[in-house]
Structures are given as C-alpha cells and as structure tokens.
Scaffold this motif. Structure first.
Motif, PDB file in Angstrom:
ATOM      1  N   GLN A  30       0.825  -1.212   0.000  1.00 48.16           N
ATOM      2  CA  GLN A  30       0.000   0.000   0.000  1.00 48.16           C
ATOM      3  C   GLN A  30       0.863   1.268   0.000  1.00 48.16           C
ATOM      4  O   GLN A  30       0.529   2.252   0.636  1.00 48.16           O
ATOM      5  N   THR A  31       1.951   1.219  -0.746  1.00 47.73           N
ATOM      6  CA  THR A  31       2.831   2.382  -0.885  1.00 47.73           C
ATOM      7  C   THR A  31       2.542   3.078  -2.210  1.00 47.73           C
ATOM      8  O   THR A  31       2.413   2.437  -3.253  1.00 47.73           O
ATOM      9  N   VAL A  32       2.458   4.408  -2.172  1.00 48.01           N
ATOM     10  CA  VAL A  32       2.238   5.227  -3.358  1.00 48.01           C
ATOM     11  C   VAL A  32       3.324   6.293  -3.407  1.00 48.01           C
ATOM     12  O   VAL A  32       3.703   6.857  -2.374  1.00 48.01           O
ATOM     13  N   ALA A  33       3.842   6.578  -4.603  1.00 46.80           N
ATOM     14  CA  ALA A  33       4.824   7.651  -4.784  1.00 46.80           C
ATOM     15  C   ALA A  33       4.133   8.857  -5.403  1.00 46.80           C
ATOM     16  O   ALA A  33       3.358   8.727  -6.352  1.00 46.80           O
ATOM     17  N   LEU A  34       4.418  10.025  -4.852  1.00 45.27           N
ATOM     18  CA  LEU A  34       3.881  11.281  -5.372  1.00 45.27           C
ATOM     19  C   LEU A  34       5.041  12.147  -5.844  1.00 45.27           C
ATOM     20  O   LEU A  34       5.825  12.644  -5.037  1.00 45.27           O
ATOM     21  N   CYS A  35       5.179  12.298  -7.153  1.00 46.12           N
ATOM     22  CA  CYS A  35       6.221  13.169  -7.698  1.00 46.12           C
ATOM     23  C   CYS A  35       5.753  14.616  -7.614  1.00 46.12           C
ATOM     24  O   CYS A  35       4.596  14.925  -7.886  1.00 46.12           O
ATOM     25  N   HIS A  36       6.663  15.489  -7.251  1.00 46.54           N
ATOM     26  CA  HIS A  36       6.340  16.891  -7.029  1.00 46.54           C
ATOM     27  C   HIS A  36       7.112  17.753  -8.016  1.00 46.54           C
ATOM     28  O   HIS A  36       8.335  17.704  -8.062  1.00 46.54           O
ATOM     29  N   THR A  37       6.396  18.534  -8.827  1.00 44.17           N
ATOM     30  CA  THR A  37       7.062  19.395  -9.796  1.00 44.17           C
ATOM     31  C   THR A  37       6.140  20.559 -10.152  1.00 44.17           C
ATOM     32  O   THR A  37       5.026  20.673  -9.617  1.00 44.17           O
ATOM     33  N   HIS A  38       6.579  21.424 -11.049  1.00 39.76           N
ATOM     34  CA  HIS A  38       5.801  22.582 -11.478  1.00 39.76           C
ATOM     35  C   HIS A  38       4.910  22.208 -12.651  1.00 39.76           C
ATOM     36  O   HIS A  38       5.227  21.290 -13.422  1.00 39.76           O
ATOM     37  N   VAL A  39       3.817  22.935 -12.807  1.00 44.10           N
ATOM     38  CA  VAL A  39       2.864  22.638 -13.880  1.00 44.10           C
ATOM     39  C   VAL A  39       3.493  22.781 -15.263  1.00 44.10           C
ATOM     40  O   VAL A  39       3.022  22.169 -16.234  1.00 44.10           O
ATOM     41  N   ARG A  40       4.566  23.556 -15.375  1.00 46.26           N
ATOM     42  CA  ARG A  40       5.218  23.693 -16.684  1.00 46.26           C
ATOM     43  C   ARG A  40       5.801  22.365 -17.177  1.00 46.26           C
ATOM     44  O   ARG A  40       6.115  22.219 -18.358  1.00 46.26           O
ATOM     45  N   ASN A  41       5.939  21.395 -16.266  1.00 47.22           N
ATOM     46  CA  ASN A  41       6.465  20.075 -16.645  1.00 47.22           C
ATOM     47  C   ASN A  41       5.350  19.058 -16.892  1.00 47.22           C
ATOM     48  O   ASN A  41       5.609  17.853 -16.915  1.00 47.22           O
ATOM     49  N   LEU A  42       4.133  19.560 -17.116  1.00 47.02           N
ATOM     50  CA  LEU A  42       2.961  18.691 -17.240  1.00 47.02           C
ATOM     51  C   LEU A  42       3.148  17.588 -18.274  1.00 47.02           C
ATOM     52  O   LEU A  42       2.737  16.448 -18.068  1.00 47.02           O
ATOM     53  N   PHE A  43       3.789  17.899 -19.391  1.00 51.29           N
ATOM     54  CA  PHE A  43       3.941  16.912 -20.465  1.00 51.29           C
ATOM     55  C   PHE A  43       5.357  16.333 -20.536  1.00 51.29           C
ATOM     56  O   PHE A  43       5.728  15.728 -21.535  1.00 51.29           O
ATOM     57  N   LYS A  44       6.117  16.516 -19.469  1.00 54.16           N
ATOM     58  CA  LYS A  44       7.501  16.028 -19.450  1.00 54.16           C
ATOM     59  C   LYS A  44       7.713  14.886 -18.455  1.00 54.16           C
ATOM     60  O   LYS A  44       8.800  14.321 -18.394  1.00 54.16           O
ATOM     61  N   THR A  45       6.713  14.561 -17.698  1.00 56.61           N
ATOM     62  CA  THR A  45       6.898  13.583 -16.624  1.00 56.61           C
ATOM     63  C   THR A  45       6.946  12.148 -17.136  1.00 56.61           C
ATOM     64  O   THR A  45       6.285  11.792 -18.108  1.00 56.61           O
ATOM     65  N   ASN A  46       7.741  11.351 -16.449  1.00 53.30           N
ATOM     66  CA  ASN A  46       7.828   9.909 -16.695  1.00 53.30           C
ATOM     67  C   ASN A  46       7.549   9.234 -15.355  1.00 53.30           C
ATOM     68  O   ASN A  46       8.402   9.191 -14.483  1.00 53.30           O
ATOM     69  N   LYS A  50       7.059  -0.494 -12.231  1.00 54.91           N
ATOM     70  CA  LYS A  50       6.461  -1.830 -12.232  1.00 54.91           C
ATOM     71  C   LYS A  50       5.987  -2.241 -10.847  1.00 54.91           C
ATOM     72  O   LYS A  50       5.248  -3.214 -10.702  1.00 54.91           O
ATOM     73  N   PHE A  51       6.417  -1.504  -9.805  1.00 53.04           N
ATOM     74  CA  PHE A  51       6.223  -2.008  -8.449  1.00 53.04           C
ATOM     75  C   PHE A  51       5.278  -1.177  -7.583  1.00 53.04           C
ATOM     76  O   PHE A  51       4.859  -1.640  -6.534  1.00 53.04           O
ATOM     77  N   LEU A  52       4.935   0.030  -8.011  1.00 56.10           N
ATOM     78  CA  LEU A  52       4.015   0.823  -7.199  1.00 56.10           C
ATOM     79  C   LEU A  52       3.331   1.873  -8.050  1.00 56.10           C
ATOM     80  O   LEU A  52       3.770   2.189  -9.157  1.00 56.10           O
ATOM     81  N   ASN A  53       2.264   2.401  -7.522  1.00 58.36           N
ATOM     82  CA  ASN A  53       1.526   3.459  -8.198  1.00 58.36           C
ATOM     83  C   ASN A  53       2.267   4.780  -8.023  1.00 58.36           C
ATOM     84  O   ASN A  53       2.650   5.148  -6.911  1.00 58.36           O
ATOM     85  N   VAL A  54       2.469   5.498  -9.133  1.00 59.47           N
ATOM     86  CA  VAL A  54       3.150   6.786  -9.097  1.00 59.47           C
ATOM     87  C   VAL A  54       2.221   7.839  -9.692  1.00 59.47           C
ATOM     88  O   VAL A  54       1.715   7.675 -10.802  1.00 59.47           O
ATOM     89  N   THR A  55       1.989   8.892  -8.935  1.00 62.31           N
ATOM     90  CA  THR A  55       1.178  10.002  -9.424  1.00 62.31           C
ATOM     91  C   THR A  55       1.986  11.284  -9.291  1.00 62.31           C
ATOM     92  O   THR A  55       3.142  11.248  -8.888  1.00 62.31           O
ATOM     93  N   CYS A  56       1.393  12.424  -9.647  1.00 63.28           N
ATOM     94  CA  CYS A  56       2.176  13.659  -9.656  1.00 63.28           C
ATOM     95  C   CYS A  56       1.356  14.844  -9.168  1.00 63.28           C
ATOM     96  O   CYS A  56       0.170  14.979  -9.490  1.00 63.28           O
ATOM     97  N   TYR A  57       1.999  15.684  -8.384  1.00 61.79           N
ATOM     98  CA  TYR A  57       1.438  16.965  -7.962  1.00 61.79           C
ATOM     99  C   TYR A  57       2.113  18.060  -8.773  1.00 61.79           C
ATOM    100  O   TYR A  57       3.333  18.221  -8.716  1.00 61.79           O
ATOM    101  N   TYR A  58       1.317  18.804  -9.532  1.00 60.29           N
ATOM    102  CA  TYR A  58       1.852  19.894 -10.348  1.00 60.29           C
ATOM    103  C   TYR A  58       1.560  21.219  -9.652  1.00 60.29           C
ATOM    104  O   TYR A  58       0.409  21.660  -9.588  1.00 60.29           O
ATOM    105  N   GLY A  59       2.594  21.837  -9.116  1.00 58.28           N
ATOM    106  CA  GLY A  59       2.421  23.103  -8.431  1.00 58.28           C
ATOM    107  C   GLY A  59       2.252  24.258  -9.402  1.00 58.28           C
ATOM    108  O   GLY A  59       2.733  24.216 -10.537  1.00 58.28           O
ATOM    109  N   LEU A  60       1.545  25.296  -8.945  1.00 57.09           N
ATOM    110  CA  LEU A  60       1.373  26.505  -9.736  1.00 57.09           C
ATOM    111  C   LEU A  60       2.275  27.596  -9.178  1.00 57.09           C
ATOM    112  O   LEU A  60       3.435  27.363  -8.866  1.00 57.09           O
ATOM    113  N   ILE A  61       1.752  28.800  -9.004  1.00 60.52           N
ATOM    114  CA  ILE A  61       2.506  29.873  -8.381  1.00 60.52           C
ATOM    115  C   ILE A  61       2.635  29.539  -6.898  1.00 60.52           C
ATOM    116  O   ILE A  61       1.696  29.004  -6.300  1.00 60.52           O
TER     117      ILE A  61
END
Length: 365
Positions: A30-46, A50-61
C-alpha cells in the motif's frame, strides 16, 4: 499500512531514490509515490514503475502569491489534495521544499523525514527545513553526521530519540557482478570516477591522481553541476591530460556496464564539513560489482568497510592506497566480500529497515 512517499522529480525512472522507493513498495503493497514538480512540466513527466503506483502533484505559483481566480483555483486544489493525503497513515517527506504539504496532513497522520543532504548549507530554505523537522515523527538520516551533528548544530533541536541512521544503498539487480571473479582485459589499468562534479569534489586530489598514474587510463563520467569559472577552468585542465578520457553524463541504466570495465573505482570528495554529511550510494554500487574502491576519509560511516576498501586521511596517503589497490592480488576472496557487503546494503534491506521503523512508530497497525 498506507504510505505516501513524496519525490522531487519529473522522471521517476531516473530518480536517485527510485529503487529504494520501489523496494518499499515491494515490502509494503500500500505504498504510493507522489512526484512533485511545477505545472510547466505537465507533459515532461515519466511516472512509470512496475512495483508501485506513481502520481504527480503539479504546483502553480507559490502559495500566498495568488489573487482572484488563481486564489480560488488554489483553494480547490488544496481541498482535492487534502482528500488524497487523508488516505494514508504515513507521509514520507524527502526535501525541505515539500514543507507546504504539511498543510494537507492531519495531526493523527505520521510524518517521516528522509534527510539525505545538509540542505541549509546547499541554498535550501532554513525555515522550510525547520518546519519539516518540527513536524517529523521519525527522521531517517543517510549519514551519521546528519543524524548526530547537523540537526542539533544548525537547528538547535535534539531529535536523537526520533532519528535513525539510514545510509544510502544499491539496487543489486541493476549493479550485478559476474558470478566468477576475473581480471579485466584492459591493455593498461583503468581508474574510473563516476559522479556529478559539485563543489565538494576535490579537484586538486583528482589532478594528483592523473599526474602520478600517467601510465593508467583515467575515465571520468558525470555532469558538471558546479559552474564556478575557476572550478570549471581547473576541471577543463584535468580533462586535457593525455591519459584522461571524459565521457560526460552516462544514463543510469548504462553506467554499470561502463564501470564493469574499470580496474579501480575512485571517490574524490574533499575533506570538509559539507562532505562529512554525505554518504554516497556510489560506494555500494562499486562494491556490488566487486571493484576495489579508494576514498578519502571525510566521515566515519565507511570505517566498517575498511577491510574491503582503501581509505586515506591525506592526499599523500590516498596515492599510496591507490597504488595498493592497483597491485591488489585477489584470488576472488575480496571480490566476494565486496559483493556480500553491497547486498547487505541493498535497496530491499534499506526498505525493510524503513518499514520496521514505521511499524514501530505506528504501533504495528
């Protein structure tokens, strides 16, 4: 146990702590990874794993600087992410810049701080790290000096009861040695260095190595992260020596095959307060391939490995130790000892240690 690990990256596949995070996912489903970056990287994330769910938080200003519709959007995002965070029992923070996620965490949730660098000495906000330290229920430090000295010295906090030494590690499925020991087939000995060129790299020592061992091939790999003009000029001078081959940055997936060709691996951090807080995973990567390693003793973390690596207290001793490493007469015994030491410091072993401490923190629920 529901665990959320926050990561500072847009490319999880090449994230420095990817393998430790994935190992935690294997140890705790039940481990999840949350990648943290700016919204300008919306289409650049990888975000593939294979081993866990990875999602992303896109920060604004940055929070607190918005007006009108942006403030309304911030509010809606905050409500949404508070719901997301409340799914977890434990939130793992790995950087002072993640301090504003503390607003999404309720008092009954546990916070773990993975402290990997002396951040306030590296131009990170002291106020942000202090906020994280105050909230942390558990601190896992990758160097003994981070655990024993840094927090107390720079923040006047005694967190010793909540702090544990949690050194860096190696993914042994990637850094995999041959089953049988054999010498390289190089025409002349190859001494290799891999790593980012930061302020703490001892260029004077590196040049001494290049000049003394001019009958060896010196291979240097890595990014140049420190752009001081004098530093860069010195580095360019080193690259001009005839026995030096600078290969630049080598992608992580390709690096083990490159290092496998080397006879000796060197680490050339200087002896300073900054370097005393670093505990490199590179050491365990080299050992996982059974390679002799030469390093300056800039802290005491590696003393337990002194029978399988070559440590030096001065430049002069370093050159002597490098000579010994080149003349090492191993029948395979040291090779196997080094691999065994690396496996004892694998990503899976480190994930189990973290899981154990989290279970203690949460009362084994």
């Amino acid at each position: 146990m529901r665990i959320l690990v926050i990561c500072e990256t847009i490319d999880f596949q090449n994230f420095t702590s990817r393998y430790t995070t994935e190992a935690l996912g294997r140890a705790n489903a039940q481990t999840v990874a949350l990648c943290h970056t700016h919204v300008r990287n919306l289409f650049k994330t990888n975000l593939f794993s294979k081993f866990l769910n990875v999602t992303c938080y896109y920060g604004l200003i940055p929070f607190g600087r918005k007006r009108g519709i942006l403030r309304k959007l911030e509010y809606l995002m905050k409500v949404r992410w508070q719901r997301f965070f409340r799914k977890f029992d434990v939130v793992v923070i790995s950087c002072p810049n993640q301090n504003y996620f503390l607003d999404f965490i309720t008092p009954d949730q546990k916070v773990v701080y993975l402290i990997c660098d002396p951040y306030c000495l590296m131009d990170y906000s002291r106020e942000k790290e202090l906020e994280v330290l105050h909230r942390a229920d558990l601190i896992m430090a990758t160097a003994k000096n981070l655990a024993d000295i840094y927090v107390k010295k720079y923040y006047n906090l005694d967190k010793s009861e909540r702090t544990h030494f949690w050194p860096n590690c190696v993914e042994v499925s990637v850094w995999k040695a041959d089953d049988q020991y054999h010498k390289t087939s190089n025409a002349k000995p190859v001494i290799g260095f891999a790593g980012n060129f930061m302020k703490l790299v001892d260029l004077q020592l590196l040049e001494k190595v290049v000049k003394k061992f001019n009958d060896c091939q010196i291979i240097i790999c890595g990014k140049i992260s420190y752009n001081n003009p004098e530093y860069r000029a010195f580095l360019d001078k080193i690259f001009q020596y005839p026995n030096v081959l600078f290969k630049g940055f080598i992608p992580y997936a390709e690096l083990p095959a490159e290092v496998q060709k080397w006879d000796i691996c060197i680490m050339v951090d200087d002896v300073s307060e900054l370097s005393s807080y670093h505990h490199h995973n590179k050491l365990y990567q080299y050992l996982a391939l059974g390679k002799p390693v030469v390093a300056q003793r800039n802290q005491r973390d590696h003393d337990l490995l002194a029978d399988i690596i070559y440590l030096a207290d001065t430049h002069e001793e370093y050159l002597v130790q490098l000579e010994k490493a080149l003349n090492e007469n191993d029948n395979g015994t040291l090779y196997q000892k080094r691999i065994k030491a690396a496996h004892a410091n694998s990503a899976d072993a480190r994930a189990q240690q973290l899981k154990t401490e989290i279970l203690k923190l949460c009362g084994s629920r």
